[in-house]
Enzyme design. Sequence first.
Site, PDB file in Angstrom:
ATOM      1  N   GLY A 155      -8.915 -20.510 -19.965  1.00  0.00           N
ATOM      2  CA  GLY A 155      -8.590 -21.552 -18.980  1.00  0.00           C
ATOM      3  C   GLY A 155      -9.336 -21.375 -17.677  1.00  0.00           C
ATOM      4  O   GLY A 155     -10.419 -20.772 -17.638  1.00  0.00           O
ATOM      5  N   ALA A 156      -8.734 -21.907 -16.604  1.00  0.00           N
ATOM      6  CA  ALA A 156      -9.410 -21.849 -15.298  1.00  0.00           C
ATOM      7  C   ALA A 156      -9.506 -20.400 -14.825  1.00  0.00           C
ATOM      8  O   ALA A 156      -8.570 -19.621 -15.020  1.00  0.00           O
ATOM      9  CB  ALA A 156      -8.629 -22.677 -14.288  1.00  0.00           C
ATOM     10  N   PHE A 171      -9.031 -17.646 -12.465  1.00  0.00           N
ATOM     11  CA  PHE A 171      -8.127 -17.510 -11.323  1.00  0.00           C
ATOM     12  C   PHE A 171      -8.773 -16.826 -10.118  1.00  0.00           C
ATOM     13  O   PHE A 171      -8.205 -16.809  -9.033  1.00  0.00           O
ATOM     14  CB  PHE A 171      -6.820 -16.801 -11.712  1.00  0.00           C
ATOM     15  CG  PHE A 171      -6.981 -15.549 -12.543  1.00  0.00           C
ATOM     16  CD1 PHE A 171      -7.729 -14.479 -12.100  1.00  0.00           C
ATOM     17  CD2 PHE A 171      -6.336 -15.453 -13.778  1.00  0.00           C
ATOM     18  CE1 PHE A 171      -7.865 -13.327 -12.865  1.00  0.00           C
ATOM     19  CE2 PHE A 171      -6.473 -14.294 -14.554  1.00  0.00           C
ATOM     20  CZ  PHE A 171      -7.253 -13.229 -14.089  1.00  0.00           C
ATOM     21  N   ASN A 208     -10.663 -32.869 -13.078  1.00  0.00           N
ATOM     22  CA  ASN A 208      -9.824 -33.031 -14.271  1.00  0.00           C
ATOM     23  C   ASN A 208      -9.921 -34.436 -14.865  1.00  0.00           C
ATOM     24  O   ASN A 208      -9.990 -34.590 -16.089  1.00  0.00           O
ATOM     25  CB  ASN A 208      -8.360 -32.711 -13.942  1.00  0.00           C
ATOM     26  CG  ASN A 208      -8.090 -31.216 -13.994  1.00  0.00           C
ATOM     27  OD1 ASN A 208      -9.004 -30.419 -13.814  1.00  0.00           O
ATOM     28  ND2 ASN A 208      -6.864 -30.830 -14.252  1.00  0.00           N
ATOM     29  N   LEU A 262      -6.191 -25.465 -18.901  1.00  0.00           N
ATOM     30  CA  LEU A 262      -6.981 -26.701 -18.987  1.00  0.00           C
ATOM     31  C   LEU A 262      -7.809 -26.734 -20.269  1.00  0.00           C
ATOM     32  O   LEU A 262      -7.981 -27.791 -20.880  1.00  0.00           O
ATOM     33  CB  LEU A 262      -7.897 -26.802 -17.749  1.00  0.00           C
ATOM     34  CG  LEU A 262      -8.878 -27.970 -17.711  1.00  0.00           C
ATOM     35  CD1 LEU A 262      -8.164 -29.329 -17.818  1.00  0.00           C
ATOM     36  CD2 LEU A 262      -9.730 -27.939 -16.445  1.00  0.00           C
ATOM     37  N   GLU A 314      -2.175 -30.591 -17.867  1.00  0.00           N
ATOM     38  CA  GLU A 314      -3.544 -31.013 -17.500  1.00  0.00           C
ATOM     39  C   GLU A 314      -4.322 -31.423 -18.756  1.00  0.00           C
ATOM     40  O   GLU A 314      -3.975 -31.050 -19.869  1.00  0.00           O
ATOM     41  CB  GLU A 314      -4.281 -29.859 -16.819  1.00  0.00           C
ATOM     42  CG  GLU A 314      -3.670 -29.490 -15.485  1.00  0.00           C
ATOM     43  CD  GLU A 314      -4.491 -28.460 -14.723  1.00  0.00           C
ATOM     44  OE1 GLU A 314      -5.674 -28.254 -15.049  1.00  0.00           O
ATOM     45  OE2 GLU A 314      -3.928 -27.871 -13.788  1.00  0.00           O
TER      46      GLU A 314
HETATM   47  N1  CO8 Z   1      -9.644 -16.076 -14.915  1.00  0.00           N
HETATM   48  C1  CO8 Z   1     -10.447 -15.018 -14.587  1.00  0.00           C
HETATM   49  N2  CO8 Z   1     -10.524 -13.897 -15.310  1.00  0.00           N
HETATM   50  C2  CO8 Z   1      -9.766 -13.827 -16.427  1.00  0.00           C
HETATM   51  C3  CO8 Z   1      -8.912 -14.869 -16.832  1.00  0.00           C
HETATM   52  C4  CO8 Z   1      -8.875 -16.049 -16.018  1.00  0.00           C
HETATM   53  N3  CO8 Z   1      -8.132 -17.094 -16.327  1.00  0.00           N
HETATM   54  N4  CO8 Z   1      -8.282 -14.497 -17.949  1.00  0.00           N
HETATM   55  C5  CO8 Z   1      -8.733 -13.266 -18.258  1.00  0.00           C
HETATM   56  N5  CO8 Z   1      -9.617 -12.845 -17.328  1.00  0.00           N
HETATM   57  C6  CO8 Z   1     -10.335 -11.580 -17.264  1.00  0.00           C
HETATM   58  C7  CO8 Z   1      -9.420 -10.458 -16.795  1.00  0.00           C
HETATM   59  O1  CO8 Z   1      -9.317 -10.427 -15.365  1.00  0.00           O
HETATM   60  C8  CO8 Z   1     -10.128  -9.237 -17.375  1.00  0.00           C
HETATM   61  O2  CO8 Z   1     -11.237  -8.942 -16.550  1.00  0.00           O
HETATM   62  P1  CO8 Z   1     -11.488  -7.393 -16.084  1.00  0.00           P
HETATM   63  O3  CO8 Z   1     -11.771  -6.660 -17.370  1.00  0.00           O
HETATM   64  O4  CO8 Z   1     -12.680  -7.508 -15.192  1.00  0.00           O
HETATM   65  O5  CO8 Z   1     -10.238  -6.930 -15.409  1.00  0.00           O
HETATM   66  C9  CO8 Z   1     -10.693  -9.756 -18.694  1.00  0.00           C
HETATM   67  O6  CO8 Z   1     -10.736 -11.189 -18.579  1.00  0.00           O
HETATM   68  C10 CO8 Z   1      -9.808  -9.393 -19.885  1.00  0.00           C
HETATM   69  O7  CO8 Z   1      -8.504  -9.857 -19.601  1.00  0.00           O
HETATM   70  P2  CO8 Z   1      -7.189  -8.945 -19.818  1.00  0.00           P
HETATM   71  O8  CO8 Z   1      -7.530  -7.515 -19.593  1.00  0.00           O
HETATM   72  O9  CO8 Z   1      -6.093  -9.550 -18.999  1.00  0.00           O
HETATM   73  O10 CO8 Z   1      -6.943  -9.176 -21.391  1.00  0.00           O
HETATM   74  P3  CO8 Z   1      -5.538  -9.183 -22.151  1.00  0.00           P
HETATM   75  O11 CO8 Z   1      -5.877  -9.333 -23.602  1.00  0.00           O
HETATM   76  O12 CO8 Z   1      -4.693  -8.030 -21.723  1.00  0.00           O
HETATM   77  O13 CO8 Z   1      -4.778 -10.520 -21.642  1.00  0.00           O
HETATM   78  C11 CO8 Z   1      -4.547 -12.882 -21.176  1.00  0.00           C
HETATM   79  C12 CO8 Z   1      -5.291 -11.770 -21.971  1.00  0.00           C
HETATM   80  C13 CO8 Z   1      -3.117 -12.956 -21.600  1.00  0.00           C
HETATM   81  C14 CO8 Z   1      -5.283 -14.159 -21.479  1.00  0.00           C
HETATM   82  C15 CO8 Z   1      -4.618 -12.576 -19.645  1.00  0.00           C
HETATM   83  O14 CO8 Z   1      -5.948 -12.242 -19.309  1.00  0.00           O
HETATM   84  C16 CO8 Z   1      -4.185 -13.747 -18.811  1.00  0.00           C
HETATM   85  O15 CO8 Z   1      -3.011 -14.017 -18.658  1.00  0.00           O
HETATM   86  N6  CO8 Z   1      -5.148 -14.525 -18.243  1.00  0.00           N
HETATM   87  C17 CO8 Z   1      -4.837 -15.671 -17.392  1.00  0.00           C
HETATM   88  C18 CO8 Z   1      -4.828 -16.961 -18.142  1.00  0.00           C
HETATM   89  C19 CO8 Z   1      -4.512 -18.119 -17.215  1.00  0.00           C
HETATM   90  O16 CO8 Z   1      -3.465 -18.186 -16.599  1.00  0.00           O
HETATM   91  N7  CO8 Z   1      -5.443 -19.092 -17.080  1.00  0.00           N
HETATM   92  C20 CO8 Z   1      -5.280 -20.212 -16.189  1.00  0.00           C
HETATM   93  C21 CO8 Z   1      -4.516 -21.314 -16.899  1.00  0.00           C
HETATM   94  S1  CO8 Z   1      -4.157 -22.719 -15.888  1.00  0.00           S
HETATM   95  C22 CO8 Z   1      -5.488 -23.749 -16.032  1.00  0.00           C
HETATM   96  O17 CO8 Z   1      -6.360 -23.531 -16.806  1.00  0.00           O
HETATM   97  C23 CO8 Z   1      -5.548 -24.963 -15.137  1.00  0.00           C
HETATM   98  C24 CO8 Z   1      -5.483 -24.611 -13.686  1.00  0.00           C
HETATM   99  C25 CO8 Z   1      -6.222 -25.579 -12.785  1.00  0.00           C
HETATM  100  C26 CO8 Z   1      -6.820 -24.868 -11.614  1.00  0.00           C
HETATM  101  C27 CO8 Z   1      -7.776 -25.724 -10.871  1.00  0.00           C
HETATM  102  C28 CO8 Z   1      -8.273 -25.222  -9.570  1.00  0.00           C
HETATM  103  C29 CO8 Z   1      -8.559 -23.807  -9.286  1.00  0.00           C
END
Ligand code: CO8
Length: 276
Positions: A66-67, A69, A96, A121, A154
């Site tokens: 997804g997005a 963060f 979007n 997203l 979204e």
């Molecule tokens: N953004 C940036 N980096 C990410 C994201 C993300 N969404 N997801 C994972 N990563 C990175 C982690 O920071 C990590 O990087 P590093 O090794 O440098 O620390 C690497 O990817 C691996 O991730 P994890 O170690 O966390 O891996 P796990 O297998 O333990 O966990 C998960 C996987 C469950 C997916 C976890 O990473 C997580 O919860 N990620 C967040 C997902 C999320 O919430 N995405 C956003 C959804 S909302 C959306 O998409 C719409 C929002 C609209 C925003 C518009 C304006 C800004």
Amino acid sequence: MSEEETDILYEVKDRTAIITLNIPDKLNALNGAQYLKLGKFLERANNEEDTVLTLIQASGRFFSAGANFADNDMTKVEVEKLFSHEYWLERFVARNVWLTNLFNDHKKILAAAVNGPVIGLSTGLLMLVDLIYVHDLNKFYLLAPFANLGLVAEGASSATLFARLGWSKASEALLLAKPISGADCYNAGLINKHYDGKFSSTEQFNDQVYKELNDAFENLHEDSILQNKQLLKLSRDQFINHANSQEVMRGLGKWLEGVPQTRFVQLAQKEVKHKL
Ligand code: CO8
């Protein structure tokens, strides 16, 4: 090559345009510029003269988290800006609406080779794809964590999850922000085919999906395919387009209230994690 040049790839192979999400170390989470690039590649694929299929695939263990963060580090943006209409109209509403429309209005067959989970997203965008092939049902899930982030649905997902998974699973996904497992998605008819995780690499899986799809449309009449796509769209356009405009208006309201800003910073600082 720099990350900017390789983060999302585009190529045309015979009659297929292939778009590859290629940021495996960030689980293919996309920042604002990368969602824009994805949209531009999709436009390019739409306008290719000789293709029938647009295939979206990814590298690594996730399809897309997804997005991103960490995009535009919100701890560094002036507070006044961070709660303003101007900021979120540009970064959220316009993007979007545009992306969702591009996916929904794509003229070619739109397919996805799904190597792993999909979140946020990107889940909304995946739900707008015609054909979905998953490598491993046991490793796949979709997560629409908007309620956990102080956001709302979204990418027209309020309409498409309902249409593709049914009322009950769509409610679980959106009202309870629960992941929907690969098995549930398959049983609901979302997934066209899965492969029991039998390939030793994502690349092999992607190649297989490409090959199967090319074999499937090889002898079909191209104009009939494209016209059937338009016909299928007729009955679903109304509810998808309505959902898209309603979602962004409500989403804008949430950004102006300010809850998602805090949740995104907490995610970036690893203070919170989604329940899986
Ligand atoms: N953004 C940036 N980096 C990410 C994201 C993300 N969404 N997801 C994972 N990563 C990175 C982690 O920071 C990590 O990087 P590093 O090794 O440098 O620390 C690497 O990817 C691996 O991730 P994890 O170690 O966390 O891996 P796990 O297998 O333990 O966990 C998960 C996987 C469950 C997916 C976890 O990473 C997580 O919860 N990620 C967040 C997902 C999320 O919430 N995405 C956003 C959804 S909302 C959306 O998409 C719409 C929002 C609209 C925003 C518009 C304006 C800004």
